[in-house]
Design a protein around this motif. Structure first.
Motif, PDB file in Angstrom:
ATOM      1  N   ASP A 266       0.986  -1.407   0.097  1.00 18.16           N
ATOM      2  CA  ASP A 266      -0.592   0.250   0.270  1.00 18.16           C
ATOM      3  C   ASP A 266       0.488   1.335   0.290  1.00 18.16           C
ATOM      4  OD1 ASP A 266      -2.604   1.633   0.131  1.00 18.16           O
ATOM      5  OD2 ASP A 266      -3.264   0.681   1.422  1.00 18.16           O
TER       6      ASP A 266
ATOM      7  N   HIS B 238      -6.908  -4.252  -8.783  1.00 19.67           N
ATOM      8  CA  HIS B 238      -7.335  -4.005  -7.782  1.00 19.67           C
ATOM      9  C   HIS B 238      -6.396  -4.006  -6.295  1.00 19.67           C
ATOM     10  CE1 HIS B 238     -10.154  -7.158 -10.061  1.00 19.67           C
ATOM     11  NE2 HIS B 238      -8.961  -7.712 -10.756  1.00 19.67           N
ATOM     12  N   ARG B 239      -5.520  -3.494  -7.174  1.00 17.84           N
ATOM     13  CA  ARG B 239      -4.717  -2.780  -5.860  1.00 17.84           C
ATOM     14  C   ARG B 239      -4.953  -1.291  -5.389  1.00 17.84           C
ATOM     15  NH1 ARG B 239       1.013  -2.969  -9.656  1.00 17.84           N
ATOM     16  NH2 ARG B 239      -1.013  -2.162 -11.223  1.00 17.84           N
ATOM     17  N   LYS B 240      -5.197  -1.250  -4.139  1.00 17.48           N
ATOM     18  CA  LYS B 240      -5.994  -0.138  -3.677  1.00 17.48           C
ATOM     19  C   LYS B 240      -5.538   1.257  -4.316  1.00 17.48           C
ATOM     20  CE  LYS B 240      -8.572  -2.293  -0.356  1.00 17.48           C
ATOM     21  NZ  LYS B 240      -8.956  -2.289   1.189  1.00 17.48           N
ATOM     22  N   TRP B 241      -3.847   1.048  -4.322  1.00 19.42           N
ATOM     23  CA  TRP B 241      -2.604   1.797  -4.069  1.00 19.42           C
ATOM     24  C   TRP B 241      -2.795   2.521  -5.546  1.00 19.42           C
ATOM     25  CZ3 TRP B 241       1.761   2.710  -6.523  1.00 19.42           C
ATOM     26  CH2 TRP B 241       2.225   2.030  -7.031  1.00 19.42           C
TER      27      TRP B 241
ATOM     28  N   ASP C  14      -5.846   2.835  -7.297  1.00 18.01           N
ATOM     29  CA  ASP C  14      -6.504   2.424  -7.848  1.00 18.01           C
ATOM     30  C   ASP C  14      -7.156   4.019  -7.083  1.00 18.01           C
ATOM     31  OD1 ASP C  14      -8.080   0.224  -7.917  1.00 18.01           O
ATOM     32  OD2 ASP C  14      -9.246  -0.114  -6.361  1.00 18.01           O
ATOM     33  N   ARG C  15      -5.724   5.063  -6.422  1.00 13.79           N
ATOM     34  CA  ARG C  15      -5.535   6.133  -6.156  1.00 13.79           C
ATOM     35  C   ARG C  15      -5.390   7.021  -7.106  1.00 13.79           C
ATOM     36  NH1 ARG C  15      -5.380   3.161  -0.162  1.00 13.79           N
ATOM     37  NH2 ARG C  15      -3.355   3.405  -1.141  1.00 13.79           N
TER      38      ARG C  15
ATOM     39  N   SER D  44     -14.082  10.668  -2.789  1.00 11.93           N
ATOM     40  CA  SER D  44     -13.325   9.047  -2.896  1.00 11.93           C
ATOM     41  C   SER D  44     -11.898   8.963  -2.617  1.00 11.93           C
ATOM     42  CB  SER D  44     -13.696   9.028  -4.248  1.00 11.93           C
ATOM     43  OG  SER D  44     -15.416   8.171  -4.716  1.00 11.93           O
TER      44      SER D  44
ATOM     45  N   ALA E  97     -10.620   6.806   0.627  1.00 13.06           N
ATOM     46  CA  ALA E  97      -9.835   5.764   0.798  1.00 13.06           C
ATOM     47  C   ALA E  97      -8.519   5.738   1.296  1.00 13.06           C
ATOM     48  CB  ALA E  97      -9.597   5.150  -0.562  1.00 13.06           C
ATOM     49  N   ASP E  98      -7.938   7.075   1.080  1.00 10.57           N
ATOM     50  CA  ASP E  98      -6.845   7.974   2.255  1.00 10.57           C
ATOM     51  C   ASP E  98      -6.920   9.195   2.319  1.00 10.57           C
ATOM     52  OD1 ASP E  98      -4.213   8.224   3.095  1.00 10.57           O
ATOM     53  OD2 ASP E  98      -3.456   8.153   1.201  1.00 10.57           O
TER      54      ASP E  98
END
Length: 349
Positions: A58, A119-122, A124-125, A150, A154-155
């Protein structure tokens, strides 16, 4: 700089951004492999570059966590990262390339697809930040605000604050945007309160409420919000009167305390402050920073350089004006059509 896809034996495609930017320096690879991320780090106690190889777990706030091939997870500060090699899916790479070319609708469509495939959250950002860039290019603050919300979900300590859809120049605020901004004023997230107050700050009906909110945000302990709120309040001083030199010096001091990736908006307002004192060359000096070092807010950089060209032509400095126009075309080729024409009436391609 981008290599042509397939130009190397492995078909590696690269995308790089300035180290001062929120996206850091990211090399997008066309070939996906397990644990194939590489984070190039410069530790303060070491003279050379260190490459961490593994899988990025992440990247939250200013902290990146990577699961190393040879050991357990390691956390690195963003300030120590030189650049990152990672995989971007085809739609993500296509979206960024289209955005660079200026085809915003196609870029946005590709990035929406990329978000579904990622599929990787970081990452995605990263895609969400690119979508905000698309919406800011078309001055769609409503869509940009929703996407920024959004990002904050997420962060909350997002390193993409440079893409926050704040108002730095006069923009039309239609009823849908005004209505949504009024809702954001009551949002529990200070970041969305800041966006709302920025949109409504000069509104004839809600401006007083927005100003009081901005003054409260300027005292919040959250550094990005407080610093940006203080700079946003400068807009209320640019109503036609000349800003005192001492006040402009205080603005400059505020800017010097900001990280480079947050300076674009405040730097633009400082230039407007000098223009209020009929000091166009001083204004141009400030605006040039947005074309060289503080390019995170692309549309604001284009606006600043365009105004710099116009200011230089007002003082009959055509050669300097053309030099700035050339910078605008070089750094932001997708905006070449907005470059003011010179006395000769022609425009470089």
């Amino acid at each position: 700089m981008n290599d042509a896809p397939g130009s190397s034996p492995r078909g590696r495609d690269r995308r790089r951004t300035s180290v001062a930017r929120a996206a850091l320096l990211i090399t997008a690879l066309t070939v996906q492999a397990a644990a194939n991320d590489r984070v190039h780090v410069q530790y303060p106690e070491k003279s050379g570059e260190v490459i961490l190889v593994g899988e990025i777990a992440d990247f939250v706030g200013d902290r990146l966590t990577i699961r190393l091939r040879t050991s357990g997870p390691e956390t690195v500060s963003a300030s120590q990262i030189l650049h990152i090699d990672t995989y971007y899916n085809p739609a993500h790479r296509a979206g960024l390339a289209l955005l660079d070319k200026g085809d915003v609708p196609a870029a946005r469509a590709a990035l929406v697809t990329a978000l579904k495939d990622e599929h990787r959250k970081w990452v995605d950002r990263e895609i969400l930040a690119a979508l905000i860039r698309c919406d800011l290019r078309t001055e769609n603050l409503l869509a940009a605000g929703e996407t920024f919300a959004s990002l904050l979900d997420a962060d909350p300590e997002s390193r993409h604050w440079s893409t926050a859809p704040l108002v730095w120049t006069p923009v039309p605020v239609g009823v849908p945007l005004q209505s949504r901004a009024r809702q954001w004023m009551n949002d529990p997230r200070p970041g969305m309160q800041l966006v709302a107050a920025s949109i409504l700050l000069l509104d004839p009906v809600y401006g007083d409420i927005a100003r009081r909110s901005m003054e409260e945000l300027a005292r919040t302990p959250q550094p990005p919000v407080a610093a940006l709120a203080r700079a946003q309040l400068w807009r209320t001083r640019l109503g036609g009167q000349a800003i005192p030199e001492k006040e402009l010096q205080s603005w400059r001091t505020e800017i010097e305390y900001l990280p480079a990736w947050l300076r674009a908006g405040p730097q633009y307002l400082l230039g407007r402050g000098y223009l209020s004192r009929n000091l166009p060359r001083d204004a141009v000096t400030e605006w040039l920073w947005l074309g060289t070092s503080y390019k995170d807010l692309e549309t604001l950089s284009v606006r600043a350089l365009t105004e710099a060209v116009e200011a230089l032509r007002e003082v009959a400095s055509e050669s300097e004006a053309e030099a700035v126009a050339a910078m605008l075309r070089r750094e932001f080729p997708w905006a070449a059509g907005s470059v003011p024409q010179g006395n000769g009436g022609s425009q470089a391609p």
